[in-house]
Design a protein around this motif. Structure first.
Motif, PDB file in Angstrom:
ATOM      1  N   PRO A 114       0.645  -1.406  -0.116  1.00 53.92           N
ATOM      2  CA  PRO A 114       0.367  -0.283   0.093  1.00 53.92           C
ATOM      3  C   PRO A 114       0.903   1.195  -0.381  1.00 53.92           C
ATOM      4  N   LYS A 115       0.469   2.157  -0.695  1.00 52.63           N
ATOM      5  CA  LYS A 115       1.155   3.221  -0.088  1.00 52.63           C
ATOM      6  C   LYS A 115       1.495   4.108   0.810  1.00 52.63           C
ATOM      7  N   SER A 116       0.451   3.660   1.599  1.00 52.41           N
ATOM      8  CA  SER A 116       0.748   4.307   3.175  1.00 52.41           C
ATOM      9  C   SER A 116       1.808   4.127   3.786  1.00 52.41           C
ATOM     10  N   LEU A 117       2.246   3.036   3.398  1.00 50.78           N
ATOM     11  CA  LEU A 117       3.780   2.291   3.378  1.00 50.78           C
ATOM     12  C   LEU A 117       5.056   3.040   3.381  1.00 50.78           C
ATOM     13  N   SER A 118       4.321   4.230   2.485  1.00 54.54           N
ATOM     14  CA  SER A 118       5.741   4.947   2.224  1.00 54.54           C
ATOM     15  C   SER A 118       5.916   5.357   3.021  1.00 54.54           C
ATOM     16  N   LYS A 119       5.491   6.625   3.450  1.00 50.37           N
ATOM     17  CA  LYS A 119       5.559   7.299   4.465  1.00 50.37           C
ATOM     18  C   LYS A 119       6.048   7.266   5.527  1.00 50.37           C
ATOM     19  N   SER A 120       5.255   5.592   6.158  1.00 47.94           N
ATOM     20  CA  SER A 120       6.080   4.494   7.475  1.00 47.94           C
ATOM     21  C   SER A 120       7.846   5.041   7.319  1.00 47.94           C
ATOM     22  N   PHE A 121       7.707   4.404   5.753  1.00 47.07           N
ATOM     23  CA  PHE A 121       8.996   2.922   5.786  1.00 47.07           C
ATOM     24  C   PHE A 121      10.873   4.616   4.906  1.00 47.07           C
ATOM     25  N   ASP A 122      10.092   5.820   5.014  1.00 45.11           N
ATOM     26  CA  ASP A 122      10.854   7.236   5.143  1.00 45.11           C
ATOM     27  C   ASP A 122      11.106   6.689   6.120  1.00 45.11           C
ATOM     28  N   LYS A 123      10.890   6.707   7.457  1.00 46.99           N
ATOM     29  CA  LYS A 123      10.654   7.113   9.682  1.00 46.99           C
ATOM     30  C   LYS A 123      11.813   6.271   9.884  1.00 46.99           C
ATOM     31  N   LEU A 124      12.045   4.489   9.245  1.00 49.89           N
ATOM     32  CA  LEU A 124      12.980   3.854   9.117  1.00 49.89           C
ATOM     33  C   LEU A 124      14.337   4.012   9.447  1.00 49.89           C
ATOM     34  N   ALA A 125      14.484   4.067  10.087  1.00 48.00           N
ATOM     35  CA  ALA A 125      16.847   3.730  10.177  1.00 48.00           C
ATOM     36  C   ALA A 125      16.905   3.060   8.822  1.00 48.00           C
ATOM     37  N   MET A 126      18.505   3.671   8.199  1.00 48.02           N
ATOM     38  CA  MET A 126      18.711   2.186   6.842  1.00 48.02           C
ATOM     39  C   MET A 126      18.152   1.005   7.646  1.00 48.02           C
ATOM     40  N   VAL A 127      19.228   0.466   7.719  1.00 45.57           N
ATOM     41  CA  VAL A 127      19.297  -0.866   8.902  1.00 45.57           C
ATOM     42  C   VAL A 127      17.756  -1.411   8.435  1.00 45.57           C
ATOM     43  N   GLU A 128      16.908  -0.739   9.010  1.00 44.08           N
ATOM     44  CA  GLU A 128      15.725  -1.233   9.533  1.00 44.08           C
ATOM     45  C   GLU A 128      14.819  -1.275   8.076  1.00 44.08           C
ATOM     46  N   LYS A 129      14.728  -0.445   7.427  1.00 47.38           N
ATOM     47  CA  LYS A 129      14.394  -0.352   6.283  1.00 47.38           C
ATOM     48  C   LYS A 129      14.662  -2.057   5.804  1.00 47.38           C
ATOM     49  N   TYR A 130      16.019  -1.985   5.543  1.00 46.48           N
ATOM     50  CA  TYR A 130      16.606  -3.304   4.714  1.00 46.48           C
ATOM     51  C   TYR A 130      15.761  -5.060   5.278  1.00 46.48           C
ATOM     52  N   GLU A 131      16.457  -4.143   6.718  1.00 47.94           N
ATOM     53  CA  GLU A 131      15.178  -5.761   7.815  1.00 47.94           C
ATOM     54  C   GLU A 131      13.740  -5.147   7.029  1.00 47.94           C
ATOM     55  N   LEU A 132      12.985  -4.791   6.514  1.00 49.49           N
ATOM     56  CA  LEU A 132      12.009  -4.687   6.514  1.00 49.49           C
ATOM     57  C   LEU A 132      11.438  -5.525   4.747  1.00 49.49           C
ATOM     58  N   LEU A 133      12.456  -4.746   4.092  1.00 55.75           N
ATOM     59  CA  LEU A 133      12.554  -5.422   2.582  1.00 55.75           C
ATOM     60  C   LEU A 133      12.225  -6.683   2.330  1.00 55.75           C
ATOM     61  N   LEU A 134      13.722  -7.171   3.645  1.00 57.64           N
ATOM     62  CA  LEU A 134      14.369  -9.155   3.479  1.00 57.64           C
ATOM     63  C   LEU A 134      12.492  -9.344   4.080  1.00 57.64           C
ATOM     64  N   LEU A 135      12.155  -9.038   5.234  1.00 62.21           N
ATOM     65  CA  LEU A 135      10.922 -10.133   5.684  1.00 62.21           C
ATOM     66  C   LEU A 135       9.940 -10.090   4.790  1.00 62.21           C
ATOM     67  N   TYR A 136       9.472  -8.973   3.481  1.00 62.21           N
ATOM     68  CA  TYR A 136       9.032  -9.360   1.903  1.00 62.21           C
ATOM     69  C   TYR A 136       9.524 -10.415   1.584  1.00 62.21           C
ATOM     70  N   LYS A 137       9.970 -10.119   0.754  1.00 60.87           N
ATOM     71  CA  LYS A 137      11.275 -11.017  -0.103  1.00 60.87           C
ATOM     72  C   LYS A 137      11.602 -12.477   0.294  1.00 60.87           C
ATOM     73  N   ASN A 138      12.186 -12.609   1.636  1.00 59.71           N
ATOM     74  CA  ASN A 138      12.312 -14.288   1.329  1.00 59.71           C
ATOM     75  C   ASN A 138      12.259 -14.063   3.883  1.00 59.71           C
ATOM     76  N   ARG A 139      11.524 -14.314   4.208  1.00 57.85           N
ATOM     77  CA  ARG A 139      11.249 -15.044   5.828  1.00 57.85           C
ATOM     78  C   ARG A 139      12.045 -15.351   5.962  1.00 57.85           C
ATOM     79  N   GLU A 140      12.766 -16.537   5.600  1.00 61.27           N
ATOM     80  CA  GLU A 140      13.514 -17.505   6.102  1.00 61.27           C
ATOM     81  C   GLU A 140      15.205 -16.872   6.755  1.00 61.27           C
ATOM     82  N   LYS A 141      14.951 -15.863   6.196  1.00 59.29           N
ATOM     83  CA  LYS A 141      16.606 -15.286   6.107  1.00 59.29           C
ATOM     84  C   LYS A 141      16.525 -13.924   7.253  1.00 59.29           C
ATOM     85  N   ARG A 142      17.700 -12.791   8.269  1.00 56.10           N
ATOM     86  CA  ARG A 142      17.512 -11.979   9.137  1.00 56.10           C
ATOM     87  C   ARG A 142      18.959 -11.397   8.224  1.00 56.10           C
TER      88      ARG A 142
END
Length: 237
Positions: A64-92
């Protein structure tokens, strides 16, 4: 959006500029004062490319587009952690790994540089050793722990710029290839410009990008394994 249009994704423009600026910085002699200016801009472009890659990745996700605003507030590593959850939940992401710590340090340096505040530090000089006129040209600041960057951005040089490029390259390769388990070709779909025409998306990879990436590999040993090799050779023809 209908018809013919571009999807502009800025990662490779910033990444390529970082390499070119580092190259120019190193090519200048110590007597040419613009070298450190070029080095600082190279480091910043490397960090901006990390931010751009995260936003490019999010743009390709069905979220959802609303995620973009919340995404901008995250720290850099947190952004990539969230993206990894979307792409591959088995990895951290391992925040304690050298690769992740280096990009975290880069982001911290970028934040300190673009949001400058007064700071008191212990002088690294003997009393009366330095004059007021000499101060702005002094080169003896403390070094950071994991990357050996001078704490004072005014002292960053071409070698530091190459360190930043290597740190970004290693992180992108680890995140896209190892963690998300993408092929280099699939990675390009997230990072490259795309042209949409005749109902088809065409990945666009610039000749200038290719030349800079090949130079960084040859001269500095940059391991950009996330880059799809046929695009490098094709853009040179």
């Amino acid at each position: 959006m209908n018809g013919r249009y571009w999807n502009r994704r800025p990662f490779f423009s910033l990444y390529s500029d970082a390499i070119n600026l580092a190259k120019l910085s190193i090519s200048l002699t110590e007597n040419e004062s613009n070298g450190d200016v070029l080095a600082r801009n190279s480091v910043l472009n490397s960090i901006f490319s990390l931010e751009a890659a995260a936003n490019c990745f999010l743009d390709c996700c069905d979220q959802p587009k609303s995620l973009s605003k919340s995404f901008d507030k995250l720290a850099m590593v947190e952004k990539y952690e969230l993206l990894l959850l979307y792409k591959n939940r088995e990895k951290r992401l391992d925040r304690g790994s050298a690769i992740v710590q280096k990009v975290s340090e880069l982001v911290s340096k970028r934040n300190s540089y673009v949001h400058p505040r007064p700071k008191s530090i212990e002088p690294q000089y003997e009393k009366n050793e330095i004059t007021e006129r000499d101060y702005q040209f002094s080169k003896n600041s403390l070094l950071s722990s994991s990357m050996g960057f001078p704490e004072n951005p005014m002292e960053w040089n071409g070698e530091n710029a190459v360190q930043a490029i290597n740190a970004v390259s290693d992180f992108m390769s680890m995140f896209l290839i190892e963690m998300c388990e993408l092929t280099p070709k699939d990675s390009m779909q997230f990072l490259c410009d795309e042209l949409y025409e005749d109902g088809v998306f065409k990945v666009m990879f610039g000749k200038e990008w290719s030349g800079h990436i090949i130079y960084a590999r040859r001269e500095w040993g940059v391991k950009s394994s996330f880059v799809y090799e046929p695009y490098l050779s094709a853009s040179l023809t």
